[in-house]
Every structure is written in structure tokens, then in C-alpha cells.
Write a protein that holds these residues in place. Structure first.
Motif, PDB file in Angstrom:
ATOM      1  N   VAL A   1       0.845  -1.198   0.000  1.00 26.95           N
ATOM      2  CA  VAL A   1       0.000   0.000   0.000  1.00 26.95           C
ATOM      3  C   VAL A   1       0.878   1.246   0.000  1.00 26.95           C
ATOM      4  CG1 VAL A   1      -1.678   1.333   1.347  1.00 26.95           C
ATOM      5  CG2 VAL A   1      -1.904  -1.156   1.145  1.00 26.95           C
ATOM      6  N   PHE A   2       1.947   1.202   0.777  1.00 25.74           N
ATOM      7  CA  PHE A   2       2.891   2.320   0.828  1.00 25.74           C
ATOM      8  C   PHE A   2       4.040   2.007  -0.116  1.00 25.74           C
ATOM      9  CE2 PHE A   2       0.774   2.032   4.964  1.00 25.74           C
ATOM     10  CZ  PHE A   2       0.108   3.252   4.953  1.00 25.74           C
ATOM     11  N   ASP A   3       3.825   2.355  -1.355  1.00 25.57           N
ATOM     12  CA  ASP A   3       4.752   1.975  -2.423  1.00 25.57           C
ATOM     13  C   ASP A   3       5.141   3.220  -3.211  1.00 25.57           C
ATOM     14  OD1 ASP A   3       6.206   0.413  -4.253  1.00 25.57           O
ATOM     15  OD2 ASP A   3       4.479   0.304  -5.600  1.00 25.57           O
ATOM     16  N   PHE A   4       6.421   3.429  -3.410  1.00 25.92           N
ATOM     17  CA  PHE A   4       6.892   4.551  -4.219  1.00 25.92           C
ATOM     18  C   PHE A   4       8.269   4.210  -4.759  1.00 25.92           C
ATOM     19  CE2 PHE A   4       8.103   5.226   0.166  1.00 25.92           C
ATOM     20  CZ  PHE A   4       9.418   5.682   0.109  1.00 25.92           C
ATOM     21  N   ASP A   5       8.716   4.971  -5.742  1.00 28.09           N
ATOM     22  CA  ASP A   5      10.040   4.742  -6.308  1.00 28.09           C
ATOM     23  C   ASP A   5      11.079   4.800  -5.198  1.00 28.09           C
ATOM     24  OD1 ASP A   5       8.941   4.593  -8.794  1.00 28.09           O
ATOM     25  OD2 ASP A   5       9.494   6.625  -9.403  1.00 28.09           O
ATOM     26  N   ASN A   6      11.914   3.758  -5.156  1.00 31.08           N
ATOM     27  CA  ASN A   6      12.990   3.662  -4.180  1.00 31.08           C
ATOM     28  C   ASN A   6      12.513   3.416  -2.755  1.00 31.08           C
ATOM     29  OD1 ASN A   6      14.008   6.012  -6.333  1.00 31.08           O
ATOM     30  ND2 ASN A   6      15.458   4.361  -5.958  1.00 31.08           N
ATOM     31  N   GLY A   7      11.223   3.062  -2.586  1.00 30.00           N
ATOM     32  CA  GLY A   7      10.744   2.646  -1.278  1.00 30.00           C
ATOM     33  C   GLY A   7      11.208   1.232  -0.956  1.00 30.00           C
ATOM     34  N   ILE A   8      10.969   0.798   0.269  1.00 32.64           N
ATOM     35  CA  ILE A   8      11.354  -0.553   0.686  1.00 32.64           C
ATOM     36  C   ILE A   8      10.307  -1.534   0.187  1.00 32.64           C
ATOM     37  CG2 ILE A   8      11.738  -2.058   2.687  1.00 32.64           C
ATOM     38  CD1 ILE A   8      12.703   0.479   4.169  1.00 32.64           C
ATOM     39  N   PRO A   9      10.697  -2.567  -0.556  1.00 30.39           N
ATOM     40  CA  PRO A   9       9.735  -3.546  -1.063  1.00 30.39           C
ATOM     41  C   PRO A   9       9.416  -4.607  -0.027  1.00 30.39           C
ATOM     42  CG  PRO A   9      11.923  -4.107  -1.848  1.00 30.39           C
ATOM     43  CD  PRO A   9      12.074  -2.835  -1.033  1.00 30.39           C
ATOM     44  N   ALA A  10       8.335  -5.356  -0.269  1.00 31.28           N
ATOM     45  CA  ALA A  10       7.957  -6.452   0.630  1.00 31.28           C
ATOM     46  C   ALA A  10       8.689  -7.744   0.282  1.00 31.28           C
ATOM     47  CB  ALA A  10       6.443  -6.678   0.571  1.00 31.28           C
ATOM     48  N   SER A  11       9.334  -7.788  -0.854  1.00 38.55           N
ATOM     49  CA  SER A  11      10.180  -8.914  -1.251  1.00 38.55           C
ATOM     50  C   SER A  11      11.084  -8.423  -2.368  1.00 38.55           C
ATOM     51  CB  SER A  11       9.349 -10.115  -1.725  1.00 38.55           C
ATOM     52  OG  SER A  11       8.599  -9.768  -2.874  1.00 38.55           O
ATOM     53  N   VAL A  12      12.120  -9.194  -2.672  1.00 39.25           N
ATOM     54  CA  VAL A  12      13.080  -8.821  -3.710  1.00 39.25           C
ATOM     55  C   VAL A  12      13.317 -10.027  -4.604  1.00 39.25           C
ATOM     56  CG1 VAL A  12      15.436  -8.041  -4.172  1.00 39.25           C
ATOM     57  CG2 VAL A  12      14.200  -7.145  -2.193  1.00 39.25           C
ATOM     58  N   SER A  13      13.226  -9.831  -5.918  1.00 43.06           N
ATOM     59  CA  SER A  13      13.529 -10.909  -6.849  1.00 43.06           C
ATOM     60  C   SER A  13      15.029 -10.938  -7.133  1.00 43.06           C
ATOM     61  CB  SER A  13      12.768 -10.712  -8.160  1.00 43.06           C
ATOM     62  OG  SER A  13      13.282  -9.606  -8.874  1.00 43.06           O
ATOM     63  N   LEU A  14      15.486 -12.053  -7.665  1.00 41.52           N
ATOM     64  CA  LEU A  14      16.899 -12.141  -8.027  1.00 41.52           C
ATOM     65  C   LEU A  14      17.272 -11.087  -9.059  1.00 41.52           C
ATOM     66  CD1 LEU A  14      17.569 -15.993  -8.193  1.00 41.52           C
ATOM     67  CD2 LEU A  14      18.717 -14.328  -6.718  1.00 41.52           C
ATOM     68  N   ARG A  15      16.359 -10.844  -9.996  1.00 40.84           N
ATOM     69  CA  ARG A  15      16.640  -9.828 -11.008  1.00 40.84           C
ATOM     70  C   ARG A  15      16.745  -8.450 -10.368  1.00 40.84           C
ATOM     71  NH1 ARG A  15      13.129  -9.733 -16.429  1.00 40.84           N
ATOM     72  NH2 ARG A  15      14.311 -11.680 -16.609  1.00 40.84           N
ATOM     73  N   GLN A  16      15.847  -8.137  -9.419  1.00 45.52           N
ATOM     74  CA  GLN A  16      15.942  -6.868  -8.711  1.00 45.52           C
ATOM     75  C   GLN A  16      17.238  -6.766  -7.918  1.00 45.52           C
ATOM     76  OE1 GLN A  16      12.146  -7.306  -6.614  1.00 45.52           O
ATOM     77  NE2 GLN A  16      11.501  -5.313  -7.448  1.00 45.52           N
ATOM     78  N   ALA A  17      17.615  -7.854  -7.279  1.00 46.49           N
ATOM     79  CA  ALA A  17      18.846  -7.856  -6.495  1.00 46.49           C
ATOM     80  C   ALA A  17      20.043  -7.539  -7.375  1.00 46.49           C
ATOM     81  CB  ALA A  17      19.022  -9.203  -5.802  1.00 46.49           C
ATOM     82  N   GLN A  18      20.048  -8.078  -8.581  1.00 44.55           N
ATOM     83  CA  GLN A  18      21.143  -7.797  -9.519  1.00 44.55           C
ATOM     84  C   GLN A  18      21.106  -6.343  -9.971  1.00 44.55           C
ATOM     85  OE1 GLN A  18      20.409 -10.768 -12.489  1.00 44.55           O
ATOM     86  NE2 GLN A  18      21.347 -12.424 -11.303  1.00 44.55           N
ATOM     87  N   ARG A  19      19.898  -5.840 -10.271  1.00 42.30           N
ATOM     88  CA  ARG A  19      19.780  -4.450 -10.729  1.00 42.30           C
ATOM     89  C   ARG A  19      20.201  -3.477  -9.639  1.00 42.30           C
ATOM     90  NH1 ARG A  19      15.849  -0.842 -10.014  1.00 42.30           N
ATOM     91  NH2 ARG A  19      14.367  -2.412  -9.251  1.00 42.30           N
TER      92      ARG A  19
END
Length: 474
Positions: free
Chosen positions: A437-455
Motif C-alpha cells: 500500500v505504501f509503495d513509491f520509487d525507491n521505497g522498501i519492497p515487501a520482497s526482492v527478486s533475483l533480477r531486482q537484487a542484480q539491478r
């Protein structure tokens, strides 16, 4: 209908005040939200949040609107503006103050001054308490009292479901920890803080000044002295460009006597050249903050401007190979451009050792605050390039970045804002806001994918911890 969403004050695109209320402080980032909601208390914040969710609209939270990158508003979103939650209530013993998230920081200073009390806040008068505190909140008393995040006893928050929680270190330690250093818009809407207060009816303001040609010697002496100085001192270093003051200053507030201060400054003079000017004045915290703001810029600095910042933390003194870039950057820069540095140590380190707040930089040696502000959009490229170039010259030495002075165009890696706390913050986000619900660019996500971790260039140790916490999506 009292007690329902219909009772909320909403400013929509057809209203006369919409254009004024949609605007944040940094004129570079101006969103066109669906509406601005102006709740008057925590209950109305809950109503506003639930109503936005029911309508499927994204939400942004604004306490003072000073998010440098404009994260407190977004196109087609509901902006929950907390300006009316500006109460300041000081207990009879003046040990604590209950402060609304929308209160402006200088108004808080003035209320506390009547009781001879202070908090370790910053300079700008119109910054809202909500964002400032949750990003850490560094100021001119930080080595003596810690960051603002370290001075919060408890707070009220509206969570992602609209439930109102009173958060304390004992009742909800994970949420308390997460919000104090990484909480701006990530875990809920904080509406009220209970702050610990410190007596300081008077203080000694000091400013030492050297001509610009002493830059290298003064910076080197300051960085070898300030982080290990008496913890009552938080002496800032200010580099004023050749286009304005053409000097380098060391200054601050000391909660003691002039005689004590003289003895504590002596080691600095042993390490570097004697200052050309000395200003020592017995004053108050509020008066000193006002005077300091006047030295920085005109009224536009504090109300509405175009601005860019960058904020590297360093784990050790800078070596002389970066001094040349710092010196050259101050020769005729565009806009109102300058650099401040704040030392670490003292209560910042002590708070980091306690680990009850998520502010990630308590063990830093010092912080460099890079800033340019201007009014003409035609100067955007010159001023943003100036800040970006200077940051790139020192970034190879940086170990972190300050959440309250972001520049996500040049630095968006979460590990620099949140340090090793990032995996635990992701886990906490999943627990309290799994649907984002509280989502914005560069906010803290509720999970991270491997692709996101690499990016995001997350280090392997952080990826492994995310996996062990069950928050890595393979």
C-alpha cells in the motif's frame, strides 16, 4: 456524515487551492495527484487511507513536502497531507513533548524554548517533523543528543489496513526499529511522536572562518579532530564558494560556557592554521538556527525552490586525492551551491551500538551534504550536473547516503541508504504491508527478486540474508 470518508476535507483538481496544495517544496518535482486530503487527526488519516484503498488509488504521505526527490506526491495518487496535525503538547515536567507529524520544525523549537528545552534538529524552518524524524534527522546537536530518530519514545501510526497503533520499543520493537531511520512512507502513516526533551536554556554559538586558500589544511584538521572531539560538540564544516563568501567555516552550538568551549577548540588549532575570524556568542538554540539559516540563503531556501542534493557518508577521513575535486567544485559553481559536513561519533555511535533504531549511519566518520538551489529552470542542467560531478568524485570513498538528502538520479542503491539493515527492513515491510500500500520509487519492497537484487547491485551477503528471511523471490 461524521466518522465517514465523506467528512474528509478533499482538494480536487477543480478546486481553487489545488495547484497550491499539490506542490511540494522542490519545484523540480511537481506531481498532478488525483486529490489532496487534509485530515485533522489520526482517525481521519485512517479514514483517508481506507477510502483510497477502497477506490483503488495509490497513496502518498506528506508531512512538510520537503522530499528532495518529490516522493511525497505522485500523479493520480491521493496525497494525505498532514499539515493540520501540527499540535505540540509539552508535559508539565518538560521531559517529553507530543508532536504532530505535520508540525514545522521551527515551531517546535519555539514551543520548547519557552521551557528551556531542545531537540537535536536541523536548520530549515518549514521541514515537517514526520519525514525529518523517520529519515534519521541530523542536526547541530547530533553528537551530544543523537539523531532525531534516537529521541523518539513512542509514536502513533496508521498501518496499511487503516488500524491505529501506538508503537513503543516494548510493544512493537520491529516496527519501532524500522520506522526510526527508514520509515518515511514505507510502513504506515505516522501521525504523532512522543519526543524526549533535553534542558538547554542557553548555549554558546561559535563560528571560525578561514580564507578559501586554506581549504585543504582546514578540512584535514577538522576531519582529524571533530569526530573524536568532546561529544557535546557537533562542529560542522561549511565550504562557501568563491562566488559568495569565498571561505571555509567551522561552527556549531556548545551546551556549556565560553571558557569550556575555548579549551575544547584548542586541539583544532594545534592541527591546522589559526582562523582569520572568530565569532563566539551566548545565545539560544532557536536564535542560532535562525541566524544560521540566514547565512545559508534567502527565504526561497526554506519555502519553495529548485534544488538538488547528494549526501555521502564516509567511514574514515578523506585522503588528499579528493581535495582537489572539492576545491575546484567551489570555484564559480552555478546557483546557490555549497557543501556542509557533519562529524560522527558521540551519541550517534552510542545509539548505533544500542541498535534500537534502524538509522544505519551512526558509526560513520562524517557526512558530506552537497546542495545547490536555484529558481530558473534553465539552470537545471548546470546545477544538477555540478552536484552529480562532485558526488562522483567522492563516491568511491562513500559507505552510505543520507535518506533525508537523496538524489536517486545518481544514487539509488538501497544498501547505501539502509546499510546492512535492508534485509530486515524488507521482512518488516512484508509483515506490516505485504500488499505494498505504501509503495513509491525507491521505497522498501515487501520482497526482492533475483533480477531486482542484480539491478540494485545488492552484495551477496545481503542476497543470502534475504533468502534466509524468506524475502527473496527465486
Amino acid at each position: 456524515m461524521p466518522g465517514t470518508a465523506r467528512s474528509l476535507t478533499r482538494i480536487t483538481r477543480s478546486d481553487r487551492d489545488f495547484d497550491r496544495l499539490r506542490r511540494g517544496w522542490n519545484q523540480r518535482f511537481q506531481a498532478n495527484p488525483f486529490e489532496v486530503v487534509l485530515p485533522t487527526d489520526t482517525r481521519e488519516v485512517s479514514l483517508a487511507l481506507q477510502d483510497a484503498r477502497d477506490r483503488g488509488l495509490p497513496v502518498r504521505i506528506r508531512s512538510g513536502g520537503h522530499s528532495v526527490d518529490g516522493f511525497s506526491a505522485a500523479d493520480d495518487a491521493v496525497v494525505i497531507d498532514l499539515r493540520s496535525l501540527d499540535g505540540i503538547d509539552i508535559d508539565p515536567d518538560a521531559k517529553y513533548a507530543e508532536v504532530g507529524a505535520g508540525a514545522r520544525i521551527h515551531a517546535v523549537y519555539e514551543s520548547l524554548a519557552a521551557h528551556g528545552r531542545v531537540i537535536p534538529g536541523g536548520v530549515s524552518h518549514t521541514v515537517g517533523m514526520g519525514g525529518f524524524i523517520t529519515g534519521g534527522g541530523l542536526g547541530t546537536l547530533a553528537r551530544w543528543l543523537g539523531a532525531m530518530a534516537h529521541n523518539v519514545a513512542e509514536f502513533d501510526i496508521v498501518d496499511a489496513r487503516g488500524d491505529i497503533r501506538r508503537v513503543t520499543p516494548q510493544r512493537e520493537p520491529d516496527l519501532y526499529w524500522a520506522c526510526l531511520g527508514a520509515g518515511g512512507g514505507n510502513f504506515g502513516v505516522i501521525t504523532k511522536f512522543v519526543l524526549r526533551l533535553t534542558p538547554m536554556p542557553t548555549a554558546v554559538w561559535f563560528r571560525l572562518s578561514w580564507p578559501w586558500n586554506h581549504f585543504e589544511a582546514v578540512y584535514d584538521a577538522w576531519q582529524r579532530w571533530a569526530p573524536s572531539a568532546d561529544p557535546r560538540l557537533t562542529p560542522f564544516l561549511a565550504m562557501w564558494p568563491t562566488t559568495t563568501a569565498n571561505r571555509i567555516d567551522v561552527g556549531g552550538l556548545f551546551p556549556g560556557t565560553e571558557e569550556e568551549l575555548a579549551g575544547l577548540l584548542a586541539p583544532l588549532f594545534d592541527l591546522g592554521p589559526a582562523p582569520a575570524e572568530r565569532e563566539v556568542t551566548v545565545t539560544t538554540f532557536t536564535a542560532a538556527m535562525s541566524a544560521l539559516l540566514q547565512k545559508i540563503a534567502d527565504d526561497s531556501f526554506d519555502s519553495s525552490t529548485r534544488a538538488v542534493t547528494a549526501s555521502p557518508f564516509f567511514a574514515e577521513p578523506l585522503s588528499h586525492d579528493v581535495f582537489g575535486a572539492l576545491r575546484e567544485s567551489h570555484v564559480g559553481p552555478p546557483g546557490n551551491s555549497f557543501v556542509w559536513c557533519l562529524p560522527g561519533g558521540g551519541q550517534l555511535t552510542a545509539a548505533a551500538d544500542r541498535g534500537t533504531e534502524s538509522f544505519a549511519h551512526g558509526r560513520a566518520h562524517h557526512l558530506m551534504l552537497i546542495r545547490s538551489d536555484w529558481s530558473d529552470p534553465r539552470d537545471d542542467e548546470a546545477c544538477t550536473s555540478w552536484a552529480g560531478s562532485l558526488y562522483r568524485h567522492v563516491s568511491h570513498r562513500a559507505t552510505g547516503a543520507y535518506l533525508n538528502w537523496t538524489n536517486t538520479d545518481i544514487e539509488a542503491r538501497p544498501q547505501l541508504f539502509y546499510g546492512d539493515n535492508f534485509p530486515r527492513l524488507v521482512e518488516t515491510k512484508h509483515r506490516y504491508d505485504p500488499d505494498g500500500v505504501f509503495d513509491f520509487d525507491n521505497g522498501i519492497p515487501a520482497s526482492v527478486s533475483l533480477r531486482q537484487a542484480q539491478r540494485l547491485a545488492l552484495p551477496d551477503t545481503m542476497v543470502a540474508e534475504l533468502r534466509s528471511r524468506g524475502r527473496l523471490v527465486e
